[in-house]
Design a protein around this motif. Structure first.
Motif, mmCIF file in Angstrom:
data_model
loop_
_atom_site.group_PDB
_atom_site.id
_atom_site.type_symbol
_atom_site.label_atom_id
_atom_site.label_comp_id
_atom_site.label_asym_id
_atom_site.label_seq_id
_atom_site.Cartn_x
_atom_site.Cartn_y
_atom_site.Cartn_z
ATOM 1 N N CYS A 11 -0.497 8.034 27.769
ATOM 2 C CA CYS A 11 -0.759 9.074 28.755
ATOM 3 C C CYS A 11 -1.486 10.249 28.118
ATOM 4 N N HIS A 12 -2.425 10.831 28.867
ATOM 5 C CA HIS A 12 -3.202 11.964 28.376
ATOM 6 C C HIS A 12 -2.431 13.278 28.446
ATOM 7 N N ARG A 13 -1.457 13.376 29.354
ATOM 8 C CA ARG A 13 -0.595 14.548 29.523
ATOM 9 C C ARG A 13 -1.373 15.831 29.822
ATOM 10 N N LEU A 14 -2.432 15.743 30.563
ATOM 11 C CA LEU A 14 -3.175 16.944 30.931
ATOM 12 C C LEU A 14 -2.301 17.813 31.843
ATOM 13 N N PRO A 15 -2.198 19.095 31.545
ATOM 14 C CA PRO A 15 -1.356 19.959 32.383
ATOM 15 C C PRO A 15 -1.783 19.990 33.852
ATOM 16 N N SER A 16 -3.089 19.893 34.109
ATOM 17 C CA SER A 16 -3.558 19.926 35.496
ATOM 18 C C SER A 16 -3.191 18.662 36.262
ATOM 19 N N ARG A 17 -2.846 17.603 35.560
ATOM 20 C CA ARG A 17 -2.497 16.333 36.199
ATOM 21 C C ARG A 17 -1.029 15.985 36.016
ATOM 22 N N SER A 18 -0.228 16.963 35.685
ATOM 23 C CA SER A 18 1.195 16.740 35.442
ATOM 24 C C SER A 18 2.037 17.608 36.355
ATOM 25 N N PHE A 19 3.252 17.167 36.574
ATOM 26 C CA PHE A 19 4.214 17.978 37.308
ATOM 27 C C PHE A 19 4.928 18.915 36.336
#
Length: 124
Positions: A11-19
């Motif tokens: 997983c990339h764990r991008l903040p914009s794509r995370s809860f």
């Protein structure tokens, strides 16, 4: 624990794509969170009945379309869409893996009844 989830799903764990919960980012993105939830739901559903392979394939199509469209900048998906398509995809993946395991088991039993070893198909 966060590191294990990250490497398990790549997983990339991008903040914009995370809860976020109480200001803390989830260890994996919204789509991977949906896939995890889908795995659990798929395993529970599989205890009752495994649908045909075609239905399992249909369940993964929304996730593939959403992920591909976002990858090629056709649209920007929301986290809730990523979650829902991830759940559907996770359920479909569980059913596909079960179909693959059943296919392998049936092939093994067929060869066993014929008196052949399944390794002979691979190593000869």
């Amino acid at each position: 624990m966060n590191r294990y989830f990250q490497f398990l799903f790549l997983c990339h764990r991008l903040p914009s794509r995370s809860f976020f919960y109480r200001g803390v980012q989830f260890p994996i993105c919204a789509r991977c969170t949906g896939i995890c939830i889908g795995y659990v739901i798929g395993i529970i559903l599989a205890l009752y009945k495994v649908p045909p392979f075609f239905y399992a394939l249909i369940l993964t199509i929304p996730m593939i379309i959403d992920g591909t469209g976002q990858l090629f900048n056709k649209w920007l998906s929301t986290n809730y869409r990523r979650l829902v398509t991830g759940i559907l995809g996770g359920i479909g993946i569980v059913f596909m893996v079960l179909h693959a395991a059943l296919l392998f088991w049936n092939l093994t039993m067929y060869l066993y009844k014929k008196g052949e070893y399944i390794g002979s198909l691979i190593f000869n």
